[in-house]
Design a protein around this motif. Structure first.
Motif, PDB file in Angstrom:
ATOM      1  N   LEU A 723       0.837  -1.284  -0.134  1.00  0.00           N
ATOM      2  CA  LEU A 723      -0.024  -0.063  -0.104  1.00  0.00           C
ATOM      3  C   LEU A 723       0.800   1.437  -0.028  1.00  0.00           C
ATOM      4  N   GLU A 724       1.839   1.305   0.583  1.00  0.00           N
ATOM      5  CA  GLU A 724       2.909   2.247   0.616  1.00  0.00           C
ATOM      6  C   GLU A 724       4.486   2.010   1.123  1.00  0.00           C
ATOM      7  N   TYR A 725       5.202   3.033   0.285  1.00  0.00           N
ATOM      8  CA  TYR A 725       6.793   2.518   0.556  1.00  0.00           C
ATOM      9  C   TYR A 725       7.175   3.972   0.618  1.00  0.00           C
ATOM     10  N   SER A 726       7.635   4.560   1.682  1.00  0.00           N
ATOM     11  CA  SER A 726       8.173   5.811   1.964  1.00  0.00           C
ATOM     12  C   SER A 726       9.359   5.778   2.856  1.00  0.00           C
ATOM     13  N   PHE A 727      10.018   6.849   2.896  1.00  0.00           N
ATOM     14  CA  PHE A 727      10.965   6.794   3.723  1.00  0.00           C
ATOM     15  C   PHE A 727      10.735   7.949   4.954  1.00  0.00           C
ATOM     16  N   ILE A 728      11.225   7.725   6.189  1.00  0.00           N
ATOM     17  CA  ILE A 728      10.914   8.670   7.282  1.00  0.00           C
ATOM     18  C   ILE A 728      12.534   9.339   7.455  1.00  0.00           C
ATOM     19  N   ASP A 729      13.492   8.964   7.243  1.00  0.00           N
ATOM     20  CA  ASP A 729      14.640   9.529   6.992  1.00  0.00           C
ATOM     21  C   ASP A 729      15.434   9.072   5.894  1.00  0.00           C
ATOM     22  N   SER A 730      16.656   9.530   5.745  1.00  0.00           N
ATOM     23  CA  SER A 730      17.569   9.064   4.746  1.00  0.00           C
ATOM     24  C   SER A 730      17.875   7.365   4.743  1.00  0.00           C
ATOM     25  N   SER A 731      17.811   6.836   5.950  1.00  0.00           N
ATOM     26  CA  SER A 731      18.121   5.496   6.270  1.00  0.00           C
ATOM     27  C   SER A 731      17.035   4.416   6.475  1.00  0.00           C
ATOM     28  N   ARG A 732      15.759   5.061   6.683  1.00  0.00           N
ATOM     29  CA  ARG A 732      14.849   4.277   7.463  1.00  0.00           C
ATOM     30  C   ARG A 732      13.693   4.279   6.554  1.00  0.00           C
TER      31      ARG A 732
END
Ligand SMILES: Nc1nc2c(ncn2[C@@H]2O[C@H](COP(=O)(O)OP(=O)(O)OP(=O)(O)O)[C@@H](O)[C@H]2O)c(=O)[nH]1
Length: 888
Positions: A723-732
């Motif tokens: 449903l979703e693929y995002s980043f919460i910061d540059s590495s996670r």
């Protein structure tokens, strides 16, 4: 001259029922054996005899050993269990509670007689008698050292005054002691008659001086540790209480190191007054208006993220070293005159707020420590209903995790004030800057609002309570309206019946009031009412916005329905919105291990569900296991914890069947079957199955970016849909998947942790149903179906599931005298099979040499016998088999 105290058993002095009382203690409390020291005389031989008699021969030697020490070298008296009402209520005796087998105490607590009620509560709740409670009831701590002289003359004298005015009085000492026990919820008034008590005056706390807040976070981010520090900081508990995670009281919580029950504790804190004269006030007992309230000012937020909450002036002494930053217990606890709770002399900085110095006011803070695991999120949502704000804790190394996201949205949707805290900043690999950025990016929480703390060392904690007072609004109820009180939680007590944790939303409640339940219409008299400080502390009233406990003598757990509203008799009110019913994710059968113990199990289940209303219970019968219950749980951990609590808290040995998720089957004739027990699905239905539906969840996974590939493969194997693929910061990365619940509640979490070396976190919420190709899989032992082992599986996975199941069963079922065939079957057709060979008796053992035909004949006979046994033999499926299946 007062004699040194001597050891007495409860009630020995005058009531003559001491032995019976001790026996009750011993049988009721197990190791929580209570010793009572009295200022009264009693010969050593007499004491020894009574104790030996009371304890029986098995413990007589230990009591004797104990008695051979001087009294102050006997059991540890700090933080100990209970004392007996009879001894305590005896006008001339002074009770000291202690526990057998604990180290030599640093000090001795002497509890005056009028504290009988409180002590009795501890007794009946099987809880520790904490230092704060002891202080609250006017106990005096006698230090070790010059014991004999201090006991004989010095502090002992003050004890005597507190309880017995007939004895010689050291008036100066009395005054001092009374002042120092400033938080007395119940303490001697020193009126010269003894035994009087003065309860905490809650009218000092109108809504404007009350703050209700929860600590929410992902598992292990430090909620319970932070709660400890706050309780210590406000001197609600001693710093050296020796019990980390003080509010995690259940044995299961201590053993597993997790919180499973939300716990409330009331603290008092002095802070420059943010309340004004404008708000409604309570008339206090003297008839004077209480402190009044003003609207909470909108805070300015000037914190630089590089500043670790610099302490306000005056706090420095409390933060002399990092590890000692939380002050030790002071003589005075809680509200009242004299040295009381920790106060902030001037307005604090570093909690993100600035304000001028003002009149110091005392605040009543209700803290709720919540569980972090997804299975207990129902506890979190319930706790939030009594709060106006939350402390959102995030680990400075791990950053935002899946339950951080889930808990944030729970608080956000409830419209609560959120105070973000980055905790564990003492850790070597802590990266608070990164976590602050994550908080900004994920939740839009400004960096300037973030507090940095270490719950372990105490760093940064001084800013927390000022921030709570300034940022979290007071509760919004109306003191002038009729009583509206909501039941937040309840638990069963053998002596008092049901104890309800409640929030008074409007109006006020007094002891002896008559209250009526909106859901049942039944009325009750209020027998006791008070606050959790942190143990039950009677106050005789609860006022608007306050959270506490109420005992009404309810005997049945069904009467205390969580979420119910109570009102005064003849003053009906509109019920408060109840709590969203818990959504059960997993169902399992719970059966007594010994079939004859069904009634005992029924009573244990009823009591446990009073404290854990998120479990659903209905009776069912299994061919294999007899009469039991079908219970609904919020997840597998919840089921496991329930099982463990039944055993530990109620001594109920149970068999739990393979857990299943709730399916829905629809047949051509229009019938619809809600399947909570696979055994209820007919293997060959009379009508054609047209639709099978399975529950699905939206799962959130947060993991380092390098693991995303393997996580996607795992989710796809589990029939997941991205449903979703995002980043919460540059590495996670943050992944959201729609997954069948069945795939999640099996070993998904273990695989996820394994694939990501433990770095991934996972949370889920229910997302309705989807159609699926489901079949019922039976387990047959020598052709006989075992209903307790039936399951519903996806057709594409049936073969594999069947093979695994029979393989596991083969390992856990004992070999019999005959061969056992273990099969997994769909609609009677075997899809996997294993054979458990027979135990073989050596029928040739007695044949020394001899004819080969004779040997053959014996073997043939044995074979025949086994065939017959196989046809008629019944197979024992051991409890272990069910436990093994549950684990997977
Ligand atoms: N170094 C360090 N360790 C901490 C800190 N706060 C908590 N811990 C440790 O982290 C572990 C988990 O702490 P808990 O307080 O049990 O965490 P929790 O969030 O209450 O856990 P659950 O109740 O299971 O959700 C314990 O071993 C604590 O000692 C901190 O500020 N610094």
């Amino acid at each position: 001259m007062i004699r040194p105290p001597s050891l007495l058993v409860p009630g020995l002095c005058r009531c003559g029922t001491g032995i019976a009382a001790v026996r009750r203690h011993v049988s009721g409390l197990g190791h929580h054996l209570t010793w009572l020291l009295s200022a009264q005389r009693s010969g050593r031989e007499g004491r020894e005899e009574i104790i030996s008699q009371a304890l029986g021969s098995s413990t007589a030697s230990s009591s004797s050993r104990l008695l051979s020490r001087p009294p102050w070298h006997r059991p540890r008296l700090r933080e100990t269990a209970t004392m007996d009402r009879m001894a305590a209520s005896n006008s001339r005796s002074f009770a000291i509670a202690g526990r057998l087998g604990e180290p030599v105490p640093d000090s001795i607590l002497v509890v005056p007689p009028f504290a009988a009620g409180i002590a009795q509560q501890h007794l009946s709740m099987r809880r520790r008698f904490s230092t704060s409670s002891a202080a609250a009831c006017g106990a005096v701590e006698v230090p070790r050292g010059n014991e004999s002289s201090s006991l004989a003359v010095g502090k002992e004298a003050s004890v005597v005054i507190a309880g017995d005015t007939a004895a010689p009085v050291d008036a100066g000492r009395q005054e001092e002691d009374l002042q120092t026990s400033s938080s007395s919820a119940a303490r001697s008034e020193g009126d010269g008659k003894g035994g009087g008590k003065k309860l905490l005056d809650l009218s000092q706390f109108p809504p404007s001086r009350v703050r209700n807040f929860s600590i929410i976070a992902h598992v292990d981010h430090g909620k319970s540790t932070l709660a400890d520090r706050l309780l210590e900081l406000t001197r609600t508990i001693r710093k050296d209480h020796g019990q980390p995670q003080y509010l995690d009281k259940l044995q299961v919580e201590r053993e597993r190191g997790i919180t499973v029950k939300a716990q409330t504790a009331t603290m008092f804190f002095d802070y420059p007054d943010v309340a004004s004269a404008a708000s409604p006030s309570f008339p206090n007992p003297s008839g004077q208006p209480g402190p009044t309230a003003e609207p909470t000012p909108k805070p300015a937020l000037p914190l630089s993220r590089t500043v670790v909450n610099p302490p306000p002036p005056g706090f420095a002494s409390l933060l002399a070293t990092t590890t000692d930053s939380v002050p030790g217990p002071g003589p005075g606890l809680g509200p009242g005159p004299g040295p009381g709770p920790v106060s902030v002399p001037v307005a604090g900085r570093g909690h993100g707020l600035s304000k001028g110095a003002g009149v110091v006011g005392r605040y009543l803070l209700n803290l709720v420590d919540t569980p972090g695991h997804v299975d207990f999120s129902y506890e979190v949502s319930r706790s939030l209903s009594a709060c106006q704000g939350v402390l959102l804790l995030v680990d400075a190394c791990q950053g935002i995790q899946a339950q951080t996201v889930a808990n944030f949205y729970l608080a956000f949707e409830a419209g609560l004030t959120i105070i973000p805290i980055v905790n564990k900043i003492d850790q070597p690999n802590a990266d608070p800057e990164r976590v602050i950025l994550q908080l900004e990016r994920t939740f839009d929480l400004p960096a300037s609002e973030v507090l940095l703390t270490s719950a372990k060392t105490g760093q940064g904690l001084h800013a927390l309570l000022p921030a709570v007072i300034e940022r979290i609004p007071p509760p919004g109820g109306d003191p002038l309206q009729p009583l509206r009180m909501q039941v937040l939680d309840s638990f069963y007590d053998d002596y008092k019946g049901v104890i309800c944790h409640v929030a008074v939303v409007d109006g006020s409640l007094k002891k002896a009031d008559r209250v009526v339940s909106c859901s049942t219409g039944q009325s009750y008299e209020v027998l006791d009412v008070g606050i959790m400080h942190p143990e039950l502390t009677p106050t005789d009233v609860l006022l608007t916005g306050q959270v506490g406990y109420v005992i009404t003598g309810m005997r049945s757990t069904q009467e205390a329905s969580v979420g119910d509203t109570f009102h005064h008799a003849k003053c009906p009110v509109e019920p408060l919105p109840g709590f969203k019913p818990a959504k059960h994710m997993v169902f399992a059968g719970v059966y007594p291990a010994n079939g004859s113990e069904f009634e005992a199990l029924e009573s244990a289940v009823a009591r446990l569900t009073c404290n854990d209303p998120s479990v659903s219970v209905s009776k069912e019968t299994s061919g294999a296991l007899g009469v039991g219950f079908r219970c609904g749980f919020l997840g597998l951990l919840h089921l496991d914890v329930f099982h463990q609590r039944l055993d530990q808290e109620y001594g109920a040995q149970v068999i739990t069947t393979t857990p299943t998720v709730p399916y829905v089957f629809e047949y051509a004739d229009g019938t619809r079957l809600d399947v909570q027990n696979p055994a209820t699905v007919p293997a060959r239905p009379t009508s054609r199955l047209v639709k099978a539906m399975e529950p699905v969840v939206t799962a959130t996974i947060i993991a380092p970016a390098e693991y995303v590939g393997s996580l996607m493969t795992l989710c796809t194997e589990r029939r997941g849909e991205q449903l979703e693929y995002s980043f919460i910061d540059s590495s996670r990365a943050l992944l959201k998947y729609r997954l069948p619940l069945r795939e999640v509640v099996t070993d998904f979490y273990n695989q996820l942790k394994g694939l990501t070396s433990g770095y991934a976190s996972f949370d889920y919420e229910e997302a309705g149903y989807q159609e699926a190709d489901l079949v019922k899989m039976d387990v047959l032992l020598n052709g006989q179906p075992v209903d307790a082992l039936s399951s519903i599986v996806h057709r594409s996975k049936a073969q594999r599931a069947g093979r695994e199941l029979v393989g596991r069963l083969k390992k856990v079922i004992d070999r019999q005298m005959f061969e056992v065939t273990i099969q997994a079957a769909i609609a009677g057709k075997p899809i996997a099979s294993e054979t458990l060979s027979a135990m073989r008796k050596n029928v040739l053992a007695k044949c020394y040499g001899g004819d080969v035909t004779r040997k053959r004949k014996l073997l043939e006979k044995q074979k025949e016998g086994k065939k017959r046994m196989k046809r008629i033999g019944s197979i024992d499926v051991p409890q272990e088999a069910f436990h093994q299946l549950l684990k997977t």
